[in-house]
Write an enzyme that holds these catalytic residues in place. Structure first.
Site, short mmCIF file in Angstrom:
data_model
loop_
_atom_site.label_atom_id
_atom_site.label_comp_id
_atom_site.label_asym_id
_atom_site.label_seq_id
_atom_site.Cartn_x
_atom_site.Cartn_y
_atom_site.Cartn_z
CE LYS A 86 3.05 4.27 3.63
NZ LYS A 86 3.12 2.61 4.05
NE ARG A 93 5.66 4.73 -1.54
CZ ARG A 93 5.34 3.78 -1.48
NH1 ARG A 93 6.45 2.61 -0.67
NH2 ARG A 93 3.77 3.46 -1.28
NE ARG A 127 -2.00 -4.62 3.23
CZ ARG A 127 -0.63 -3.82 3.32
NH1 ARG A 127 -1.40 -2.54 3.21
NH2 ARG A 127 -0.03 -4.13 2.65
NE ARG A 148 -0.51 -3.29 -1.43
CZ ARG A 148 -0.01 -2.90 -0.94
NH1 ARG A 148 -1.07 -1.81 -0.14
NH2 ARG A 148 1.16 -2.31 -0.68
NE ARG A 208 5.04 -3.93 0.06
CZ ARG A 208 4.24 -4.11 0.45
NH1 ARG A 208 3.91 -5.24 1.36
NH2 ARG A 208 3.40 -3.74 1.26
P1 AP5 Z 1 -2.50 0.15 6.45
O1 AP5 Z 1 -2.71 0.65 6.47
O2 AP5 Z 1 -2.91 -0.98 5.36
O3 AP5 Z 1 -0.17 -0.18 6.09
P2 AP5 Z 1 0.18 0.85 5.04
O4 AP5 Z 1 0.99 1.88 5.78
O5 AP5 Z 1 -0.82 1.55 4.34
O6 AP5 Z 1 0.22 -0.52 3.91
P3 AP5 Z 1 1.08 -0.53 2.67
O7 AP5 Z 1 1.46 -2.02 2.48
O8 AP5 Z 1 -0.50 -0.06 1.68
O9 AP5 Z 1 2.36 0.58 2.23
P4 AP5 Z 1 3.49 0.58 1.56
O10 AP5 Z 1 3.74 2.12 1.08
O11 AP5 Z 1 4.27 -0.47 1.21
O12 AP5 Z 1 1.87 0.03 -0.39
P5 AP5 Z 1 1.47 1.62 -1.00
O13 AP5 Z 1 0.38 0.86 -1.39
O14 AP5 Z 1 1.98 2.67 -0.55
O15 AP5 Z 1 -1.89 -1.11 7.82
C1 AP5 Z 1 -1.75 -2.60 7.15
C2 AP5 Z 1 -2.27 -3.69 8.04
O16 AP5 Z 1 -2.29 -3.49 9.17
C3 AP5 Z 1 -4.12 -3.78 7.99
O17 AP5 Z 1 -4.35 -4.28 7.87
C4 AP5 Z 1 -4.29 -2.71 8.90
O18 AP5 Z 1 -5.79 -3.10 8.36
C5 AP5 Z 1 -3.57 -2.99 9.46
N1 AP5 Z 1 -3.25 -1.98 11.25
C6 AP5 Z 1 -3.34 -0.46 10.69
N2 AP5 Z 1 -2.94 0.31 11.83
C7 AP5 Z 1 -2.75 -0.63 13.20
C8 AP5 Z 1 -2.64 -0.44 13.91
N3 AP5 Z 1 -2.22 0.98 14.99
N4 AP5 Z 1 -3.00 -1.45 14.72
C9 AP5 Z 1 -3.46 -2.69 14.56
N5 AP5 Z 1 -3.52 -2.88 12.41
C10 AP5 Z 1 -3.33 -1.73 11.90
O19 AP5 Z 1 2.67 0.96 -2.43
C11 AP5 Z 1 2.14 0.06 -3.10
C12 AP5 Z 1 3.84 -0.66 -3.70
O20 AP5 Z 1 3.04 0.50 -4.74
C13 AP5 Z 1 5.45 0.34 -3.64
O21 AP5 Z 1 5.91 -0.98 -3.11
C14 AP5 Z 1 5.68 0.83 -5.00
O22 AP5 Z 1 6.10 -0.44 -5.88
C15 AP5 Z 1 4.81 1.50 -5.60
N6 AP5 Z 1 4.45 2.66 -4.82
C16 AP5 Z 1 3.88 3.28 -4.23
N7 AP5 Z 1 3.44 4.38 -4.20
C17 AP5 Z 1 5.18 5.25 -4.92
C18 AP5 Z 1 6.03 6.01 -4.75
N8 AP5 Z 1 5.91 6.85 -4.34
N9 AP5 Z 1 7.55 5.67 -5.70
C19 AP5 Z 1 7.88 4.46 -6.28
N10 AP5 Z 1 6.38 3.90 -6.05
C20 AP5 Z 1 5.44 3.48 -5.60
MG MG Z 2 -1.53 1.63 1.96
#
Ligand code: AP5
Ligand code: MG
Length: 219
Positions: free
Chosen positions: A17, A92, A131, A162, A173
């Protein structure tokens, strides 16, 4: 390509994402709004929001809806979000989706698309384990296929893992995603804005799939 674009990127942890949101924001000239990044910034700054969110994030749970909706509501009221946004990781839960609808209705606009990035679980685990993120500029690396130049980022910031990317938290998660976020698939499918995109393959390929799909949506 510059036009109004209001899109949500949904998908399990590490689906890509953030990677795709950065590119889409540049493509459409709209802000990238990641609730995860906002919470991490608040934690790093020692802000009250960070204190409220930290325990949930490190346990792999969702931050409560009222807190999350509050920060998104404020962010979407800022001037740069008036001609659009790429929301990453929000909504979410169904109450968050309903809250977003209220915010947009009050602004007299609507979502162009909700993009669900689908990636099989074994690929997710490989992506999440490798990552690394720059603590200073937020740049995202992967140890296998996009490694940082050393222990530091090109900007000089420290590159670290992270805290919620350790295996036990990742498992939690993923479970949280399945129970609380996956129901949004039906929610958005029934209201016609859902686009499902295959998130496997290299980031350029995924980006092309998403922009093609977005080209068929909205204004
Ligand atoms: P990356 O692009 O970083 O993936 P991502 O989908 O952004 O993954 P996240 O782990 O950030 O998602 P998440 O939803 O768990 O965490 P968030 O920060 O939103 O890619 C991942 C890796 O893969 C990288 O190394 C990248 O280089 C590689 N990659 C990407 N695309 C690729 C491809 N095509 N091929 C190969 N490699 C690739 O949320 C964190 C926490 O915050 C949550 O757990 C929750 O506690 C809280 N939170 C956030 N939003 C909310 C909400 N709306 N409501 C409640 N709590 C929330
Ligand atoms: Mg992310």
């Amino acid at each position: 390509m510059r036009r109004e674009m209001r899109a949500v990127l949904m998908g399990p942890p590490s689906a890509g994402k953030g990677t795709q949101a950065v590119r889409l924001a540049a493509e459409f000239g709209v802000p990238h709004i990641s609730t995860g990044d906002m919470f991490r910034a608040a934690i790093a700054a020692g802000a009250e929001l960070g204190r409220r969110a930290q325990g949930f994030i490190e346990a792999g749970k969702l931050v409560p809806d009222d807190v999350t909706l509050g920060i998104v509501c404020e962010r979407l009221a800022e001037a740069d979000a008036m001609s659009g946004f790429i929301l990453d990781g929000f909504p979410r839960t169904v109450p968050q989706a309903e809250g977003l609808e209220d915010i947009l209705r009050a602004q007299g606009v609507r979502l162009d698309a909700v993009v669900l990035i689908e990636v099989p679980e074994d690929v997710l685990v490989r992506r999440v384990t490798g990552r690394r993120v720059c603590e200073k500029c937020g740049r995202v690396y992967h140890m296998e296929w996009n490694p940082p130049p050393g222990s530091a980022c090109e900007c000089g910031g420290l590159v670290t893992q992270r805290k919620d990317d350790f295996p036990e938290t990742v498992k939690e998660r993923l479970a949280t995603y399945r129970t609380q976020t996956e129901p949004l698939r039906d929610y958005y499918a029934s209201e016609g804005s859902l686009v499902v995109v295959d998130g496997t393959g290299d980031p350029d390929e995924v980006f092309r799939r998403i922009t093609r799909a977005l080209g068929r949506c909205g204004s």
